[in-house]
Enzyme design. Structure first.
Site, PDB file in Angstrom:
ATOM      1  N   TYR A  90       0.846  -1.176   0.000  1.00 19.33           N
ATOM      2  CA  TYR A  90       0.000   0.000   0.000  1.00 19.33           C
ATOM      3  C   TYR A  90       0.889   1.236   0.000  1.00 19.33           C
ATOM      4  CZ  TYR A  90      -4.545  -2.021   1.684  1.00 19.33           C
ATOM      5  OH  TYR A  90      -5.742  -2.663   1.839  1.00 19.33           O
ATOM      6  N   ASN A 134      -7.556   1.882   3.810  1.00 18.63           N
ATOM      7  CA  ASN A 134      -7.960   1.232   5.068  1.00 18.63           C
ATOM      8  C   ASN A 134      -6.723   0.938   5.918  1.00 18.63           C
ATOM      9  OD1 ASN A 134     -10.595   0.596   6.237  1.00 18.63           O
ATOM     10  ND2 ASN A 134      -9.712  -1.431   6.584  1.00 18.63           N
ATOM     11  N   ALA A 135      -6.277  -0.314   5.921  1.00 19.27           N
ATOM     12  CA  ALA A 135      -4.927  -0.650   6.410  1.00 19.27           C
ATOM     13  C   ALA A 135      -4.612  -0.260   7.849  1.00 19.27           C
ATOM     14  CB  ALA A 135      -3.865  -0.025   5.495  1.00 19.27           C
ATOM     15  N   GLU A 136      -5.679   0.056   8.659  1.00 21.91           N
ATOM     16  CA  GLU A 136      -5.426   0.421  10.059  1.00 21.91           C
ATOM     17  C   GLU A 136      -4.499   1.631  10.175  1.00 21.91           C
ATOM     18  OE1 GLU A 136      -7.201  -2.664   9.267  1.00 21.91           O
ATOM     19  OE2 GLU A 136      -5.189  -3.517   9.448  1.00 21.91           O
ATOM     20  N   ASN A 193      -9.866   0.321  -2.660  1.00 21.18           N
ATOM     21  CA  ASN A 193      -9.634  -0.804  -1.758  1.00 21.18           C
ATOM     22  C   ASN A 193     -10.954  -1.304  -1.212  1.00 21.18           C
ATOM     23  OD1 ASN A 193      -7.508  -2.337  -0.136  1.00 21.18           O
ATOM     24  ND2 ASN A 193      -8.929  -1.653   1.454  1.00 21.18           N
ATOM     25  N   GLU A 194     -11.236  -2.556  -1.455  1.00 16.17           N
ATOM     26  CA  GLU A 194     -12.483  -3.137  -0.937  1.00 16.17           C
ATOM     27  C   GLU A 194     -13.660  -2.181  -1.123  1.00 16.17           C
ATOM     28  OE1 GLU A 194     -11.516  -4.430   3.071  1.00 16.17           O
ATOM     29  OE2 GLU A 194     -11.408  -6.438   2.256  1.00 16.17           O
ATOM     30  N   GLU A 290      -6.093 -10.331  -0.666  1.00 17.27           N
ATOM     31  CA  GLU A 290      -5.684 -10.144   0.728  1.00 17.27           C
ATOM     32  C   GLU A 290      -6.207 -11.353   1.452  1.00 17.27           C
ATOM     33  OE1 GLU A 290      -6.900  -6.737   3.115  1.00 17.27           O
ATOM     34  OE2 GLU A 290      -6.477  -5.462   1.402  1.00 17.27           O
ATOM     35  N   TYR A 356       1.123  -7.743  13.823  1.00 12.26           N
ATOM     36  CA  TYR A 356       0.058  -8.472  13.123  1.00 12.26           C
ATOM     37  C   TYR A 356       0.110  -9.987  13.361  1.00 12.26           C
ATOM     38  CZ  TYR A 356      -3.752  -7.947   9.732  1.00 12.26           C
ATOM     39  OH  TYR A 356      -4.987  -7.870   9.139  1.00 12.26           O
TER      40      TYR A 356
HETATM   41  C1  IPT Z   1      -9.078  -5.349   4.953  1.00 10.64           C
HETATM   42  C2  IPT Z   1      -8.488  -4.092   4.343  1.00 10.64           C
HETATM   43  O1  IPT Z   1      -8.536  -4.120   2.941  1.00 10.64           O
HETATM   44  C3  IPT Z   1      -7.069  -3.883   4.771  1.00 10.64           C
HETATM   45  O2  IPT Z   1      -6.674  -2.590   4.416  1.00 10.64           O
HETATM   46  C4  IPT Z   1      -6.912  -4.106   6.235  1.00 10.64           C
HETATM   47  O3  IPT Z   1      -7.638  -3.139   6.899  1.00 10.64           O
HETATM   48  C5  IPT Z   1      -7.410  -5.484   6.568  1.00 10.64           C
HETATM   49  O4  IPT Z   1      -8.747  -5.597   6.240  1.00 10.64           O
HETATM   50  C6  IPT Z   1      -7.358  -5.834   8.022  1.00 10.64           C
HETATM   51  O5  IPT Z   1      -6.106  -5.764   8.515  1.00 10.64           O
HETATM   52  S1  IPT Z   1     -10.832  -5.178   5.187  1.00 10.64           S
HETATM   53  C7  IPT Z   1     -11.439  -6.782   5.674  1.00 10.64           C
HETATM   54  C8  IPT Z   1     -11.173  -7.089   7.093  1.00 10.64           C
HETATM   55  C9  IPT Z   1     -12.901  -6.798   5.447  1.00 10.64           C
END
Ligand code: IPT
Length: 995
Positions: A90, A134-136, A193-194, A290, A356
């Site tokens: 990302y 997203n990606a926290e 993203n999603e 992912e 993680y």
């Molecule tokens: C998915 C996101 O695309 C990614 O950016 C990150 O947030 C990940 O989750 C969780 O670490 S969203 C998915 C949980 C529906």
């Protein structure tokens, strides 16, 4: 090497690149999204690069979570050592355009070292630039100023799209320049993203929006295929929807994020994905863009080791092998190295560590068993090209004699794969079964033939095979799993493995028992079955090696197989790849007709054993450049010992250092002037999602303050009617806030790890009676934990404000109080361009830059450091420095650990840790869970002076005390990796106008 074949393809004939306006769907041409280049192509089975099918075995890695670019190659080599072919990354827009219109991707934010490292390691890249990721991360990647955008985020609203344009054009150009078409490593890219979670009633998906996001990147020159990662296979954007992508794919996190009960695998295993995929995108390879490799963690969570257990080696075996059963040929594991949310880059629902629970730890260590397990899995695909073209069938009970075992076959005209698992996928039982295999010459066989059964022990899954070519040999079948095989001239070496006590059988075409020889170990039974021989053995700790004609088979127990590597060949002169047993890590090997030179890392004295690929009369064997004594046996196997000795070294005891301290809340003193502060005089908010409840905006975001500590000062004239003060502050999950009246403590909100903190109003009784007609000042400190993500469209959660949402002072109207505020000095005109827009917040010391190296502490008070304790609610900053002189040739993980007990009487504090000016930790003592903060070499100068600063904010009456602070040494490894360049560490300089 991977990239040597790739020529530079001139960007000819791409005249569509110049058409620049915002598109609507009707004018979109389907043709240009496909095949603008002919290097990366695909069909329904797999991706092809230069016409060659490739398993995209990919690791998610976020370079911005490791702010020492010279270490990226270290991580990438550790990924490559697993046998992966790709890395997905990302880009965090927030860090690159902290000020609207000023895109900066230099220094630690430059991506070129990533592209270079990928090429050097031999990995392709999937670029995922967002703009929403997203990606926290804070704001899900949106810069703070996006809170003021006059349009709904992630929609086709012009104001939103315009806000993204500068970033997308710039990052798009950088990615474009590093595409495979230009000799770079980027083979795929993901817009958005999603894009698939919408509020009810919202007209979704918005195709024009999607095309516009894509168009921004395409206008910047991106020509490699686009991918989509849907979370739930809704099919909103596929290869054939009005707005589309080249390759459709989805995400999945099957065991979720509850790491508190790591034994529980809550949801049933999906088996209908391929069927769904074939409906939604029959022209796309089956892509998991992912897939869960660990889990994120909320404040107050159990910590990442628990997530590593939830998603451990057993999880990888069962759940990933199900993905292979379903037919994934693009498989990206999120995260493979998580890293650190340094410098406030994380979202509010997390904390500093983003380890993680990944295969590679935050400290870049590879000791987790889940790392080794992935090496076994990924290497298999390098030698099993049939997997990429196999037809997939439904899983069924028809392939064994025991309904407790389900098998999914994958078949080509020759090779067949049988992926077995427990029917109840999360069963922990040991189950015996016989497997039915199909063979071209011998029809259907029930295996094992020479024992009663195979077995699946605990949570496990196996890839059994039949009609599987191994060089010039054909495995009629193998119940043992294949790690690798290589053909060397007229000899072939095959490595298979099984779990403890399992029985396995392997059959080789066209041999008789007299052509078989047991080279090592015992307990291997050999039988002729007419046309082929069968070897049968029970897995013990003792290795068995059998020669069957010119095929040498290593039958390993899995724990031993973990230590085998098929290292990428750094330099090769006329010879083939090498199979080597080693210890901790092998990065690369150089092979010539007389010598072998391994490059790797050690954590103990290790025997090297080259079982394939050593020149027949080896003259020289080196490990990290040093010659080793070695033996070579008559079968060509080379053994040598590499000695490891832990280095003699010392790190300082932090408690013994000389510290200086200073009160970093001078705002409480009557002599403090806030003349230079920002007046909170905006009578409206630019935040269209959150109408004001106060006469003027007290949202940090309206004034350009988006990161960490926000401080408000509210002045009013007392009328002696005041009794209590209610205040609704907001800093995101687990935030806290403290209120003072002049220099008197009023109260604190200590925060919580639940959503309740999003709606919490504190009601405080004022500490004393106020004097009629006298001026008073409230000082309110709010901890901004990061901005919220923006997952659901168009909820615009990124816009959830930080600051003061509402207040009420008894005896007054709201407008009796006039407010000022500050965050980091300069707000969006942030001063520290090197460490980026998020690294420093609004504390007095930060505004003056005293968290940076070499602050002017001469006049500060002497101190024993943060463990000294603070007597009353307030914020103190501690500063020290120390020299390190650590031995070269070692990777030495260092962490700062805060002792933190929850013993009765322990008072809440919030601390920030700065190392050489980089914020590398935030402690919330009453919520946690993090107490140990790894700081990588490159932020720490291992051979020079280091500056450490710690701010401690005591929130409760009676103050607070950091119970202990130490520098801890983790597992040291001898490493060949010597390319670490320290990150830039500009020192303190007088900041003009700081207040
Ligand atoms: C998915 C996101 O695309 C990614 O950016 C990150 O947030 C990940 O989750 C969780 O670490 S969203 C998915 C949980 C529906």
């Amino acid at each position: 090497m991977l990239f040597s074949k790739i020529g530079v393809i001139p960007l000819l004939g791409l005249s569509w690149l110049s058409s620049a306006q915002i598109l609507n769907v009707d004018s979109r041409s389907n043709a240009h999204s496909k095949r603008q280049q002919d290097i990366v192509t695909w069909d329904d089975k797999s991706l092809m690069i230069n016409g060659e099918r490739l398993m995209i075995f990919s690791a998610e890695f976020h370079p911005f979570r490791l702010p020492v670019p010279s270490l990226w190659l270290d991580v990438l080599q550790k990924i490559k050592a697993l046998g992966y072919t790709c890395v997905s990354f990302y880009v965090d827009w927030h860090l690159l355009e902290g000020k609207q219109g000023e895109f900066r991707a230099d220094g630690i934010f430059d991506l070129q070292p990533l592209f270079d490292a990928a090429k050097e390691a031999g990995l392709y890249l999937i670029a995922r630039p967002g703009p929403y990721i997203n990606a926290e991360v804070s704001g899900g990647g949106y810069p703070g100023w996006v809170q003021r955008v006059q349009g709904r985020l992630r929609t086709n609203d012009a104001a939103y799209l315009e806000a993204t344009a500068n970033y997308s054009a710039n990052i798009g150009r950088i990615i474009a320049e590093n595409q495979i078409t230009k000799g770079g490593p980027v083979i795929l890219y993901q817009p958005e993203n999603e894009y698939q979670s919408f509020v009810k009633g919202y007209n979704a998906p918005d195709y024009e929006y999607w095309e516009n996001v894509k168009k921004q990147f395409e206008d910047a020159g991106i020509v490699v295929p686009s991918i989509n990662n849907e979370a739930h296979m809704n099919g909103y954007i596929t290869t054939s929807t009005p707005a589309n992508v080249d390759i459709y794919g989805h995400d999945s996190y099957p065991v979720g994020f509850d790491c508190t009960r790591p034994d529980i695998w809550p949801t049933p295993l999906a088996t209908d994905w391929l069927a769904k995929n074939n409906k939604l995108a029959p022209d796309s390879p089956y892509a998991l863009l992912e897939f869960q490799g660990g889990g994120f963690q909320p404040p107050g969570g159990k910590g990442f080791e628990a997530c590593a257990i939830l998603t451990n080696h057993e999880f990888e075996r069962v759940v990933y092998k199900n993905n292979y059963a379903v037919g994934a040929t693009i498989f990206n594991i999120y995260m493979t190295f998580g890293g650190t949310n340094w410098g406030n880059l994380g979202h509010a629902e997390g904390y500093t560590s983003y380890d993680y629970g990944s295969p590679i730890t935050e400290e870049r260590l590879v000791w987790r068993e889940k790392y080794s397990e992935m090496k076994l899995q990924a290497n298999f695909f390098h030698v099993s090209p049939a997997y990429l073209v196999a037809d997939r069938f439904n899983s069924s009970l028809d392939w064994t004699n025991n309904p407790a075992i389900t098998v999914t076959p994958g078949m080509t005209k020759t090779t067949k794969f049988y992926i077995s698992r427990h029917t109840q996928y999360n069963s922990t039982q040991t189950v015996a079964y016989k497997l039915k295999v199909k063979t071209a010459k011998y029809g259907e066989l029930s295996v094992p033939q020479m024992s009663d059964s195979l077995s699946l022990t605990r949570r496990d899954s196996k890839i059994h095979l039949s009609d599987y070519p191994v060089g010039d040999h054909n495995l009629v079948y193998s119940t043992a799993e294949v790690f690798t095989w290589k053909k060397y001239g007229d000899k072939t070496v095959l490595v298979v493995y099984g779990g403890p006590n399992e029985v396995h059988e392997l059959a080789v075409e066209g041999h008789t028992p007299s052509q078989c020889e047991l080279l090592s170990g015992s307990g291997v039974k050999i039988e002729s079955k007419g046309g082929y021989v069968v070897a049968n053995w029970a897995v013990t700790s003792e290795r068995k090696v059998v020669r069957i004609g010119t095929l040498t088979v290593y039958m390993l127990n899995r724990n031993e197989a973990y230590n085998f590597y098929v290292p990428p060949v750094a330099k090769q002169i006329g010879l083939s790849e090498v199979i080597v047993k080693a210890g901790y890590l092998i990065r690369t090997v150089e092979v010539s007709s007389k010598s072998l030179n391994f490059v790797g890392d050690l954590n103990s004295t290790t025997t090297l054993e080259v079982i394939g690929g050593a020149p027949s009369s080896l003259k020289m064997l080196k490990f990290n450049g040093k010659s080793l004594k070695f033996k070579q046996d008559k079968n060509g196997v080379v053994t040598a010992k590499v000695a490891f000795a832990a280095p003699k070294m010392q790190v300082p005891k932090l408690g013994k250092l000389k510290w200086k301290k200073i009160d970093t809340l001078p705002e409480l003193s009557s002599s403090y002037s806030d003349a230079a502060w920002t007046r909170a005089d905006l009578k409206k908010t630019y935040n269209i999602a959150h109408p004001l409840r106060t006469p003027t905006s007290l949202y940090g975001g309206d004034y350009g303050y988006h990161t960490r500590t926000l401080i408000f000062r509210g002045e009013f004239t007392a009328n002696s009617q005041e009794k209590d003060f209610s205040i609704y502050t907001q800093g995101g999950m687990a935030f806290g806030s403290t209120v003072w009246l002049n220099d008197e403590f009023v109260g604190s909100y200590l925060g919580g790890s639940t959503w309740e903190s999003y709606n919490y109003t504190s009601k405080y009784t004022l500490p004393s009676r106020l004097e009629n007609g006298k001026r008073y000042t409230f000082t309110v400190v709010v901890d901004n934990m990061g901005l919220d993500g923006n997952y659901v469209i168009p909820e615009d959660r990124q816009k959830r404000p930080r600051g003061i949402i509402d207040y009420d002072l008894s005896g007054h109207t709201k407008s009796d109080i006039s407010w000022k505020l500050t965050g980091n000095l300069g707000g969006e005109n942030y001063l520290d361009k090197v460490r980026g827009p998020l690294n420093e917040g609004g504390l007095w010391v930060e505004r003056h830059g005293y968290h940076l190296p070499a602050p002017p502490t001469k006049d500060w008070a002497n101190s024993r450091g943060p463990t000294e304790g603070i007597e009353k609610p307030g914020i103190t900053f501690y500063s020290t420095s120390f020299d390190l002189d650590l031995p070269k040739g070692y990777d030495i993980p260092l962490s700062f650990t805060f002792a933190n007990s929850t013993a009765a009487g322990t008072k809440a504090y919030r601390a920030q840790l700065f190392v050489n000016g980089y914020q590398f930790g935030t402690v919330v003592s009453n919520i946690g869970p993090q107490t140990r903060f790894p700081v990588p070499q490159g932020i720490l100068d291992f051979n020079g002076k280091n500056y450490v600063g710690v701010s401690v904010w005591a929130l409760e009456k009676g103050g607070a005390k950091v119970e202990g602070l130490e520098l801890e040494v983790g597992m040291m490894t001898a490493t060949s990796f010597d390319k670490i360049k320290n990150a830039p560490v500009p020192k303190w300089e007088l900041r003009k106008g700081a207040y």
